[in-house]
Design an enzyme around this catalytic site. Structure first.
Site, PDB file in Angstrom:
ATOM      1  CD  GLU A   1      -2.964  -0.640  -0.058  1.00  8.51           C
ATOM      2  OE1 GLU A   1      -3.244   0.553  -0.293  1.00  8.51           O
ATOM      3  OE2 GLU A   1      -3.359  -1.588  -0.770  1.00  8.51           O
TER       4      GLU A   1
ATOM      5  CE  LYS B   1       6.735  57.964  18.237  1.00 13.92           C
ATOM      6  NZ  LYS B   1       5.418  58.483  17.912  1.00 13.92           N
TER       7      LYS B   1
ATOM      8  CG  ASP C   1       6.725  52.505  17.045  1.00 11.87           C
ATOM      9  OD1 ASP C   1       6.320  51.393  17.418  1.00 11.87           O
ATOM     10  OD2 ASP C   1       5.977  53.427  16.690  1.00 11.87           O
TER      11      ASP C   1
ATOM     12  CG  MET D   1       2.379  55.373  27.146  1.00 11.67           C
ATOM     13  SD  MET D   1       2.102  56.735  25.996  1.00 11.67           S
ATOM     14  CE  MET D   1       0.329  56.752  25.863  1.00 11.67           C
TER      15      MET D   1
HETATM   16  N1  SAH Z   1      -1.357  51.865  20.318  1.00 10.27           N
HETATM   17  C1  SAH Z   1      -0.928  51.044  21.437  1.00 10.27           C
HETATM   18  C2  SAH Z   1      -0.518  51.880  22.627  1.00 10.27           C
HETATM   19  C3  SAH Z   1       0.696  52.706  22.401  1.00 10.27           C
HETATM   20  S1  SAH Z   1       1.144  53.643  23.816  1.00 10.27           S
HETATM   21  C4  SAH Z   1      -2.048  50.086  21.793  1.00 10.27           C
HETATM   22  O1  SAH Z   1      -3.143  50.172  21.259  1.00 10.27           O
HETATM   23  O2  SAH Z   1      -1.817  49.209  22.625  1.00 10.27           O
HETATM   24  C5  SAH Z   1       2.356  52.627  24.553  1.00 10.27           C
HETATM   25  C6  SAH Z   1       1.833  51.928  25.810  1.00 10.27           C
HETATM   26  O3  SAH Z   1       1.025  50.834  25.444  1.00 10.27           O
HETATM   27  C7  SAH Z   1       2.892  51.331  26.673  1.00 10.27           C
HETATM   28  O4  SAH Z   1       3.472  52.300  27.513  1.00 10.27           O
HETATM   29  C8  SAH Z   1       2.125  50.321  27.458  1.00 10.27           C
HETATM   30  O5  SAH Z   1       1.410  50.938  28.498  1.00 10.27           O
HETATM   31  C9  SAH Z   1       1.112  49.846  26.438  1.00 10.27           C
HETATM   32  N2  SAH Z   1       1.503  48.595  25.798  1.00 10.27           N
HETATM   33  C10 SAH Z   1       1.720  48.365  24.512  1.00 10.27           C
HETATM   34  N3  SAH Z   1       2.009  47.066  24.275  1.00 10.27           N
HETATM   35  C11 SAH Z   1       1.945  46.445  25.473  1.00 10.27           C
HETATM   36  C12 SAH Z   1       2.129  45.121  25.931  1.00 10.27           C
HETATM   37  N4  SAH Z   1       2.428  44.129  25.083  1.00 10.27           N
HETATM   38  N5  SAH Z   1       1.965  44.867  27.242  1.00 10.27           N
HETATM   39  C13 SAH Z   1       1.653  45.828  28.096  1.00 10.27           C
HETATM   40  N6  SAH Z   1       1.488  47.106  27.740  1.00 10.27           N
HETATM   41  C14 SAH Z   1       1.629  47.415  26.447  1.00 10.27           C
END
Ligand code: SAH
Length: 470
Positions: free
Chosen positions: A22, A270, A248, A383
């Site tokens: 087979e 940043k 970023d 943040m």
């Molecule tokens: N646009 C992104 C946020 C950017 S501001 C979103 O929607 O999630 C950046 C912040 O996002 C960081 O300081 C942290 O507070 C949060 N962040 C992004 N990725 C993360 C992760 N994997 N775990 C925990 N916090 C995260």
């Protein structure tokens, strides 16, 4: 890389299958599909193999295996149930430099045959190095359902225009762009739906017109919180089509591996105090690249419209008349909530959820404290790592009880995820002692208590949930 993948042209090539059962039948069928000139050596053949032999599809050598049968063969498949014979054939083939596969025995094989998805001339092959064939087969099953049956037709259609397109677009990039607009657009749908005559006419017109120089565009794509499995299909497709990607810090390295290999990568990250590239420069860079006709992928962590400055980035594009698209992503609050077992809303504990930034503006945290400290709600702070102590203090000072549960989730959804749970009064200390650093989210509200019960994501020691002991 344990095995080097190739596709072999076997049409009219002498190939040998040793064995008549087979398994041998399955292998023989594949070799015949590839047009091989096939001999099968076995004292006896399974009925279907015998049938193929009687129809002249293959030649049956009704004999035991002997090394001379290998002479002149390109490729040998060994499929007897006698291990000693299998290994003898493999050794003899090796000595003659003939490619040999012993079925289910990768160690004795020079090559292995992958699981395949056949949309000839398009062919997808999946292999696990012979170690876990079931895994390769399950991936094959999934791909089978993803790749439309019409792809074979599309590939043949493309092939029939290959020379004409090459002559019309000598430049490699221009040619690739031409093919992409053709193969990913309505024309391709027409081919796959069988409307080939119309597609042919359209294709000829486009080649004659020089493929209408495509304008560049910017795709502002949310890459989710870091785990590649949480990308959207749309994000993934655009990642695989981009000419240049601007990314970023928050885009986890695993995600960048999914961007088209030859796409240009520009880091525009940043860090809070250390602006690698000011926002205006990023906006301008996107405009410039798009004006060069490039497809620019602006990859953002989480969702581009949630603390992602997405609005600012596209404002410039809109002003300059650059085509753009925004692709939403899973925001880190959703990712952290799911992976840490902290529902953001809950019938009993929280009827609303608010996302705020803990980032200071002009030296202070400007938030609507009376609104944020009302009961029965969840607040997620983005943040907020460096201001955690001040934040928790402010929650308490404005009337949210010091015992209100609060958690920090670092690197949510990734293998590095860590969660620490405490209260508004203890969380800053816990974060400091565990060295919780950015990226992390702070979640405040009674829902945090559920983390103990609902957290499912505890992959490694490192991703443990730390619950404060009372
Ligand atoms: N646009 C992104 C946020 C950017 S501001 C979103 O929607 O999630 C950046 C912040 O996002 C960081 O300081 C942290 O507070 C949060 N962040 C992004 N990725 C993360 C992760 N994997 N775990 C925990 N916090 C995260």
């Amino acid at each position: 890389m344990e095995f080097f993948p190739i596709f072999l042209k076997l049409r009219q090539q002498p190939c040998l299958v040793v064995g008549g059962g087979e398994v041998a039948l399955r292998k023989a069928r594949l070799l015949l599909a590839a047009g091989a000139r096939l001999q099968v050596v076995a004292p006896e053949l399974a009925p279907e193999l015998a049938q193929l032999a009687s129809e002249g599809e293959l030649t049956h050598l009704a004999a035991r295996y002997a090394a001379e049968q290998l002479d002149g063969q390109r490729l040998v498949v060994v499929a007897t149930d006698d291990r000693a014979v299998n290994h003898q054939v493999a050794a003899d083939a090796e000595a003659r430099g003939i490619l040999v596969n012993v079925v289910d025995d990768p160690a004795a094989s020079r090559y292995i045959s992958p699981a395949i998805i056949d949309r000839s001339p398009l062919m997808v092959a999946v292999a696990s190095g012979g170690s876990v064939p079931v895994l390769a087969r399950s991936i094959r099953a999934r791909l089978e359902s993803l790749i439309p049956a019409g792809y074979g037709r599309l590939a043949r259609f493309g092939a029939s225009f290959r020379d004409a397109v090459k002559a019309r677009f000598p430049d490699v990039d221009a040619r690739r762009r031409f093919w992409e607009t053709v193969l990913e657009g309505p024309l391709a749908d027409a081919v796959m739906n069988g409307d080939e005559a119309a597609a042919r006419a359209e294709m000829e017109a486009r080649i004659a017109a020089g493929g209408a120089d495509r304008a560049g565009a910017v795709y502002l794509v949310g890459a989710g919180p870091g785990n590649p499995d949480l990308l959207t299909f749309r994000a993934l497709r655009l990642m695989q089509q981009a000419d240049v990607v601007l990314y970023d810090k928050l885009v986890a390295p695993g995600l960048l591996n999914l961007v088209r290999r030859d796409a240009e990568r520009v880091y525009v990250g940043k860090a809070r105090a250390n602006h690698a590239l000011p926002q205006d420069d990023i906006n301008q860079l996107m405009v410039t690249l798009a004006k060069q006709g490039k497809r620019v992928l602006r990859l953002k962590g989480g969702d581009p419209f949630t603390f992602g400055r997405g609005g600012e980035e596209i404002a410039t594009l809109a002003e300059q008349g650059i085509p753009f698209e925004v692709v939403p992503g899973i925001t880190s609050a959703s990712g952290a909530a799911a992976y840490a077992g902290i529902p953001l809303t809950h019938r009993d504990y929280a009827q609303s959820v608010t996302f705020v930034t803990g980032h200071k503006q002009d030296g202070t945290i400007q938030l609507d404290w009376p609104a944020l400290t009302r009961p029965q709600q969840t607040v997620v702070v983005y943040m907020g790592v460096s201001t955690a102590a001040e934040l928790c203090q402010a929650f308490i000072a404005h009337g949210r009880g010091a015992e209100t549960p609060a958690a920090a989730v670092e690197w949510a959804t990734t293998e590095r995820q860590r969660t620490v749970c405490g209260t508004l009064s203890t969380l800053p200390g816990l974060m400091a002692s565990h060295g919780i650093a950015s990226p992390a989210l702070i979640i405040v509200g009674e829902v945090v208590e559920l983390a103990d019960k609902l957290a499912w994501y505890r992959r490694s020691e490192n991703s443990a949930v730390t619950i404060q002991e009372d």
